[in-house]
Design a protein around this motif. Structure first.
Motif, PDB file in Angstrom:
ATOM      1  N   ARG A  63      31.308 -57.136 -64.144  1.00  0.00           N
ATOM      2  CA  ARG A  63      31.108 -58.483 -63.591  1.00  0.00           C
ATOM      3  C   ARG A  63      30.823 -58.418 -62.092  1.00  0.00           C
ATOM      4  O   ARG A  63      29.954 -59.133 -61.583  1.00  0.00           O
ATOM      5  N   ASP A  64      31.584 -57.556 -61.395  1.00  0.00           N
ATOM      6  CA  ASP A  64      31.342 -57.408 -59.954  1.00  0.00           C
ATOM      7  C   ASP A  64      29.917 -56.951 -59.683  1.00  0.00           C
ATOM      8  O   ASP A  64      29.282 -57.368 -58.699  1.00  0.00           O
ATOM      9  N   LEU A  65      29.413 -56.083 -60.543  1.00  0.00           N
ATOM     10  CA  LEU A  65      28.053 -55.540 -60.366  1.00  0.00           C
ATOM     11  C   LEU A  65      26.993 -56.422 -61.010  1.00  0.00           C
ATOM     12  O   LEU A  65      25.792 -56.138 -60.875  1.00  0.00           O
ATOM     13  N   ASP A  66      27.440 -57.457 -61.718  1.00  0.00           N
ATOM     14  CA  ASP A  66      26.533 -58.405 -62.384  1.00  0.00           C
ATOM     15  C   ASP A  66      25.568 -57.683 -63.327  1.00  0.00           C
ATOM     16  O   ASP A  66      24.353 -57.906 -63.300  1.00  0.00           O
ATOM     17  N   ARG A  67      26.144 -56.841 -64.171  1.00  0.00           N
ATOM     18  CA  ARG A  67      25.353 -56.109 -65.151  1.00  0.00           C
ATOM     19  C   ARG A  67      25.557 -56.763 -66.522  1.00  0.00           C
ATOM     20  O   ARG A  67      26.574 -56.554 -67.175  1.00  0.00           O
TER      21      ARG A  67
ATOM     22  N   ALA B 269      47.562 -35.990 -69.840  1.00  0.00           N
ATOM     23  CA  ALA B 269      48.212 -37.157 -69.246  1.00  0.00           C
ATOM     24  C   ALA B 269      48.008 -37.203 -67.735  1.00  0.00           C
ATOM     25  O   ALA B 269      47.756 -38.264 -67.157  1.00  0.00           O
ATOM     26  N   GLU B 270      48.101 -36.043 -67.062  1.00  0.00           N
ATOM     27  CA  GLU B 270      47.876 -36.011 -65.621  1.00  0.00           C
ATOM     28  C   GLU B 270      46.427 -36.337 -65.304  1.00  0.00           C
ATOM     29  O   GLU B 270      46.129 -37.040 -64.327  1.00  0.00           O
ATOM     30  N   ARG B 271      45.503 -35.872 -66.118  1.00  0.00           N
ATOM     31  CA  ARG B 271      44.099 -36.185 -65.887  1.00  0.00           C
ATOM     32  C   ARG B 271      43.857 -37.689 -66.039  1.00  0.00           C
ATOM     33  O   ARG B 271      43.133 -38.291 -65.248  1.00  0.00           O
ATOM     34  N   SER B 272      44.458 -38.315 -67.038  1.00  0.00           N
ATOM     35  CA  SER B 272      44.304 -39.756 -67.223  1.00  0.00           C
ATOM     36  C   SER B 272      44.808 -40.516 -65.998  1.00  0.00           C
ATOM     37  O   SER B 272      44.158 -41.440 -65.508  1.00  0.00           O
ATOM     38  N   ARG B 273      45.980 -40.128 -65.513  1.00  0.00           N
ATOM     39  CA  ARG B 273      46.539 -40.782 -64.329  1.00  0.00           C
ATOM     40  C   ARG B 273      45.578 -40.639 -63.147  1.00  0.00           C
ATOM     41  O   ARG B 273      45.308 -41.593 -62.425  1.00  0.00           O
ATOM     42  N   LEU B 274      45.037 -39.453 -62.960  1.00  0.00           N
ATOM     43  CA  LEU B 274      44.187 -39.191 -61.809  1.00  0.00           C
ATOM     44  C   LEU B 274      42.836 -39.896 -61.928  1.00  0.00           C
ATOM     45  O   LEU B 274      42.304 -40.408 -60.935  1.00  0.00           O
ATOM     46  N   PHE B 275      42.264 -39.938 -63.120  1.00  0.00           N
ATOM     47  CA  PHE B 275      41.040 -40.711 -63.328  1.00  0.00           C
ATOM     48  C   PHE B 275      41.250 -42.159 -62.879  1.00  0.00           C
ATOM     49  O   PHE B 275      40.416 -42.748 -62.170  1.00  0.00           O
ATOM     50  N   LEU B 276      42.352 -42.753 -63.309  1.00  0.00           N
ATOM     51  CA  LEU B 276      42.637 -44.149 -62.955  1.00  0.00           C
ATOM     52  C   LEU B 276      42.858 -44.314 -61.462  1.00  0.00           C
ATOM     53  O   LEU B 276      42.399 -45.304 -60.848  1.00  0.00           O
ATOM     54  N   GLU B 277      43.560 -43.372 -60.834  1.00  0.00           N
ATOM     55  CA  GLU B 277      43.791 -43.459 -59.395  1.00  0.00           C
ATOM     56  C   GLU B 277      42.476 -43.335 -58.621  1.00  0.00           C
ATOM     57  O   GLU B 277      42.217 -44.111 -57.686  1.00  0.00           O
ATOM     58  N   VAL B 278      41.654 -42.364 -59.001  1.00  0.00           N
ATOM     59  CA  VAL B 278      40.370 -42.192 -58.317  1.00  0.00           C
ATOM     60  C   VAL B 278      39.517 -43.448 -58.475  1.00  0.00           C
ATOM     61  O   VAL B 278      38.877 -43.917 -57.507  1.00  0.00           O
ATOM     62  N   ALA B 279      39.503 -44.032 -59.657  1.00  0.00           N
ATOM     63  CA  ALA B 279      38.736 -45.262 -59.876  1.00  0.00           C
ATOM     64  C   ALA B 279      39.235 -46.392 -58.971  1.00  0.00           C
ATOM     65  O   ALA B 279      38.434 -47.167 -58.422  1.00  0.00           O
ATOM     66  N   ASP B 280      40.554 -46.484 -58.809  1.00  0.00           N
ATOM     67  CA  ASP B 280      41.112 -47.509 -57.916  1.00  0.00           C
ATOM     68  C   ASP B 280      40.705 -47.258 -56.464  1.00  0.00           C
ATOM     69  O   ASP B 280      40.348 -48.196 -55.738  1.00  0.00           O
ATOM     70  N   TRP B 281      40.783 -46.006 -56.032  1.00  0.00           N
ATOM     71  CA  TRP B 281      40.412 -45.688 -54.652  1.00  0.00           C
ATOM     72  C   TRP B 281      38.926 -46.001 -54.415  1.00  0.00           C
ATOM     73  O   TRP B 281      38.560 -46.531 -53.359  1.00  0.00           O
ATOM     74  N   GLN B 282      38.103 -45.691 -55.382  1.00  0.00           N
ATOM     75  CA  GLN B 282      36.670 -45.973 -55.238  1.00  0.00           C
ATOM     76  C   GLN B 282      36.416 -47.469 -55.151  1.00  0.00           C
ATOM     77  O   GLN B 282      35.604 -47.924 -54.330  1.00  0.00           O
ATOM     78  N   ARG B 283      37.096 -48.238 -55.958  1.00  0.00           N
ATOM     79  CA  ARG B 283      36.905 -49.694 -55.917  1.00  0.00           C
ATOM     80  C   ARG B 283      37.390 -50.267 -54.590  1.00  0.00           C
ATOM     81  O   ARG B 283      36.746 -51.151 -54.012  1.00  0.00           O
ATOM     82  N   THR B 284      38.517 -49.749 -54.098  1.00  0.00           N
ATOM     83  CA  THR B 284      39.045 -50.219 -52.811  1.00  0.00           C
ATOM     84  C   THR B 284      38.048 -49.954 -51.683  1.00  0.00           C
ATOM     85  O   THR B 284      37.917 -50.753 -50.750  1.00  0.00           O
ATOM     86  N   LEU B 285      37.329 -48.832 -51.773  1.00  0.00           N
ATOM     87  CA  LEU B 285      36.333 -48.490 -50.744  1.00  0.00           C
ATOM     88  C   LEU B 285      35.019 -49.233 -50.935  1.00  0.00           C
ATOM     89  O   LEU B 285      34.057 -49.005 -50.192  1.00  0.00           O
ATOM     90  N   GLY B 286      34.952 -50.124 -51.910  1.00  0.00           N
ATOM     91  CA  GLY B 286      33.713 -50.866 -52.135  1.00  0.00           C
ATOM     92  C   GLY B 286      32.662 -50.058 -52.866  1.00  0.00           C
ATOM     93  O   GLY B 286      31.458 -50.248 -52.624  1.00  0.00           O
ATOM     94  N   ARG B 287      33.104 -49.186 -53.762  1.00  0.00           N
ATOM     95  CA  ARG B 287      32.171 -48.351 -54.527  1.00  0.00           C
ATOM     96  C   ARG B 287      32.366 -48.626 -56.032  1.00  0.00           C
ATOM     97  O   ARG B 287      32.788 -47.766 -56.795  1.00  0.00           O
ATOM     98  N   PRO B 288      32.046 -49.856 -56.467  1.00  0.00           N
ATOM     99  CA  PRO B 288      32.291 -50.215 -57.868  1.00  0.00           C
ATOM    100  C   PRO B 288      31.485 -49.381 -58.858  1.00  0.00           C
ATOM    101  O   PRO B 288      31.951 -49.127 -59.972  1.00  0.00           O
ATOM    102  N   GLU B 289      30.290 -48.953 -58.491  1.00  0.00           N
ATOM    103  CA  GLU B 289      29.496 -48.119 -59.407  1.00  0.00           C
ATOM    104  C   GLU B 289      30.200 -46.786 -59.662  1.00  0.00           C
ATOM    105  O   GLU B 289      30.264 -46.315 -60.805  1.00  0.00           O
ATOM    106  N   ASP B 290      30.723 -46.189 -58.595  1.00  0.00           N
ATOM    107  CA  ASP B 290      31.453 -44.925 -58.761  1.00  0.00           C
ATOM    108  C   ASP B 290      32.724 -45.142 -59.590  1.00  0.00           C
ATOM    109  O   ASP B 290      33.086 -44.311 -60.434  1.00  0.00           O
TER     110      ASP B 290
ATOM    111  N   ARG C 170      39.361 -53.222 -67.205  1.00  0.00           N
ATOM    112  CA  ARG C 170      38.965 -52.834 -65.854  1.00  0.00           C
ATOM    113  C   ARG C 170      37.461 -52.613 -65.777  1.00  0.00           C
ATOM    114  O   ARG C 170      36.799 -52.998 -64.795  1.00  0.00           O
ATOM    115  N   GLN C 171      36.899 -52.008 -66.817  1.00  0.00           N
ATOM    116  CA  GLN C 171      35.456 -51.807 -66.840  1.00  0.00           C
ATOM    117  C   GLN C 171      34.725 -53.153 -66.871  1.00  0.00           C
ATOM    118  O   GLN C 171      33.677 -53.315 -66.219  1.00  0.00           O
ATOM    119  N   LEU C 172      35.262 -54.107 -67.616  1.00  0.00           N
ATOM    120  CA  LEU C 172      34.656 -55.435 -67.678  1.00  0.00           C
ATOM    121  C   LEU C 172      34.645 -56.101 -66.302  1.00  0.00           C
ATOM    122  O   LEU C 172      33.648 -56.703 -65.894  1.00  0.00           O
TER     123      LEU C 172
END
Length: 578
Positions: free
Chosen positions: A552-556, A501-522, A546-548
């Motif tokens: 879309r942002d990456l136009d894949r 459960a903690e890993r799931s929370r952290l995966f989601l948080e890291v993904a949010d931080w990466q998107r905020t920094l303009g790193r959608p691929e990461d 969220r993946q969808l």
């Protein structure tokens, strides 16, 4: 908006001066008038004995354990508790109760109350007035502990007419109650009017020594649950937490009520937030009206409180719930303890089945104002009271519907957690990372500087390889908007293991931080790693959405088509509202 058509837990709208006076008492305003007659102002293998907890009084000699002689395993649970806590077996009392669940008012008097008084007198555990066998004059006891097999609810008897009940609001003219709530009045001065609640003169009290039979109050909580093994497990878990401390995370599921009579429920649960943070728990608060979804990540649960579903829901329906030994859990609902031996109905039974060590609830409609006040309970529990003491002062009303489930002597916060930490350090316990996390959180809650906490944590040799500590460093960096460092430490935590459960929370948080920094691929790659690790994630639909968005942002085009198909597939079978 209530989820249940028959509206349990509805707020009580008082229609009399008596009712208003009671609400003032609940609100903490001094008032001396009661609703009705007040509390008097004046054999398995033997487990090891309870460990000595420094600073905690030994109350075992003041406990009487009650079992049902007609229930095949009730005595087993009673003896297990007595041996675990060092309670004299002469204080283990069998009562001949026809039912293991519900009991009539007459049966409560003839099968429980009257024979209990007789046994207490015969064994020299209490004295009664020779002229009135119902009036207790002295006792060596302080606690009564019904166990698995003892009835838990007194059903309302419409044939019992009590003239004094006519002065009560119509909604309160019921004589049904929890068995335990009426056992608390064993030492109170008769006559007792059974209808309606009694204003609790000890509500929100801070002096535990005042809670005693001489003042008219027995402390009562029960060892119960869906099975005898679970009931006995409440004792073992309490002893473990007393030895090692109660560590982990706190989760508060509020409803975001801003005004109206139901704001009281949010206020009670919300007041627990400061207590959790001062104790150093990593504290997560949800203020959305809906209760937590099944996919809400809950790991290392030390404290949980929420409302308002009729039956167990969300993360607590999953096969495994990550409760810490000693965990405190409560869901506010009118019928949360209606069936405490059921594993999937209401809340008390399921919470015990999933691993909670103490819980509480109501066996019948109490009305919101007369439900347990979790904030008041937790504040007193955290101050060093034991479970029965804190549970008693957390009840606005006595002789009503509340049931406390757990070892009454359980005292996880005396001495405080940081005193326990010194012992864990000497033992080289794996809990040391949690003790450090709690110290950091307590420091921050008392006004400490985030930069100072970060500097201290980063100098800890184990921080970079310990999932708990690395995750805390990551979140502190995110709090300071230093997201590159947050991502780096979040990835260190994920590389170090941790519970699902903690890993799931952290995966989601890291993904949010990466998107905020303009790193959608990461961000997309991080979510892909989460899905690979947890393909049956209970909130997979939200992750796919969220993946969808990222695709879309990456136009894949190919990925967009795949994620859209996944969203459509999952949405077709998702519960309404998801």
């Amino acid at each position: 908006m209530y989820r249940n058509a028959w509206n349990p837990g509805r707020a009580w709208t008082p229609r009399s001066a008596t009712a208003w006076r009671f609400l003032l008492a609940v609100a903490g305003v001094l008032w001396s008038g009661p609703l009705r007659s007040p509390v008097a102002a004046q054999d398995p293998s033997s487990p090891p004995a309870a460990p000595a907890v420094p600073g905690a009084p030994n109350e075992a000699s003041k406990v009487a354990v009650l079992f049902n002689t007609r229930s095949p395993r009730s005595q087993e649970v009673a003896l297990f508790y007595a041996r675990s806590r060092g309670i004299p077996e002469t204080q283990v009392i069998g009562l001949d109760c026809e039912s293991e669940t519900l009991i009539t008012r007459q049966a409560f008097l003839t099968q429980i109350l009257t024979p209990l008084r007789r046994v207490l007198a015969e064994r020299g555990l209490a004295q009664f007035d020779p002229a009135d066998a119902t009036r207790m004059t002295a006792t060596r006891l302080r606690y009564l502990v019904p166990v698995y097999g003892m009835p838990f609810r007194i059903v309302n008897d419409t044939n019992l007419i009590e003239p004094a009940a006519a002065s009560l609001p119509e909604e309160l003219r019921r004589n049904g109650a929890s068995v335990d709530a009426d056992l608390m009045l064993l030492a109170s001065q008769p006559p007792v009017v059974w209808a309606g609640p009694i204003s609790n003169p000890f509500f929100a009290a801070t002096n535990a020594a005042a809670l005693r039979p001489e003042a008219g109050l027995f402390l009562v909580s029960r060892l119960d649950g869906p099975t005898p093994e679970l009931a006995m497990g409440l004792v073992s878990q309490a002893l473990e937490a007393e030895r090692d401390g109660l560590w982990g995370c706190a989760y508060l599921d509020l409803r975001g009520v801003k005004d109206g009579p139901y704001k009281l429920g949010d206020d009670w649960l919300g007041s627990a937030e400061a207590v959790c943070r001062l104790l150093g728990f990593e504290t997560f608060v949800d203020r959305n009206e809906a209760t937590l979804a099944a996919g809400y990540p809950m790991n290392d649960i030390g404290i949980y409180a929420g409302w308002y579903d009729a039956n167990v829901s969300g993360p607590f329906t999953l096969p495994r719930v990550d409760f810490r030994p000693g965990a405190i859990a409560y869901h506010l609902h009118s019928f949360s303890a209606f069936a405490p031996r059921n594993t999937d109905q209401n809340w008390v039974g399921p919470l015990v089945a999933k691993g909670a060590t103490v819980t509480m609830g109501c066996v019948d409609e109490p009305f919101l104002q007369l439900s347990p006040n979790f904030g008041a309970f937790l504040a007193r529990f955290a101050s060093g009271m034991n479970f029965a003491e804190a549970g008693a002062v957390g009840q606005p009303a006595l002789s009503w519907q509340t049931l406390l489930i757990g070892d009454p002597l359980y005292r996880p916060f005396s001495p405080d957690l940081f005193a326990r930490a010194r012992d864990l350090e000497q033992r080289g316990s794996p809990l040391l990372s949690w003790t450090l996390l709690h110290r950091v959180n307590s420091f921050l809650q008392s006004g400490g500087n985030v930069s100072r906490a970060l500097a201290d944590l980063e100098t800890v040799p184990a921080a970079g390889t310990n999932a708990v500590l690395a995750a805390k460093v990551a979140r502190l960096y995110a709090e300071k908007s230093r997201l590159r460092q947050a991502i780096n430490w979040g990835q260190k935590s994920l590389a170090s293991g941790g519970v699902p459960a903690e890993r799931s929370r952290l995966f989601l948080e890291v993904a949010d931080w990466q998107r905020t920094l303009g790193r959608p691929e990461d961000s997309l790659a991080t979510l892909a790693a989460l899905v690979k690790e947890a393909p049956a994630h209970p909130d997979l639909l939200a992750i796919r959405r969220r993946q969808l968005e990222l695709a879309r942002d990456l136009d894949r085009a190919d990925e967009k088509a795949f994620f859209q198909a996944e969203v459509d597939r999952l949405a077709a079978t998702a519960p309404a509202g998801q």
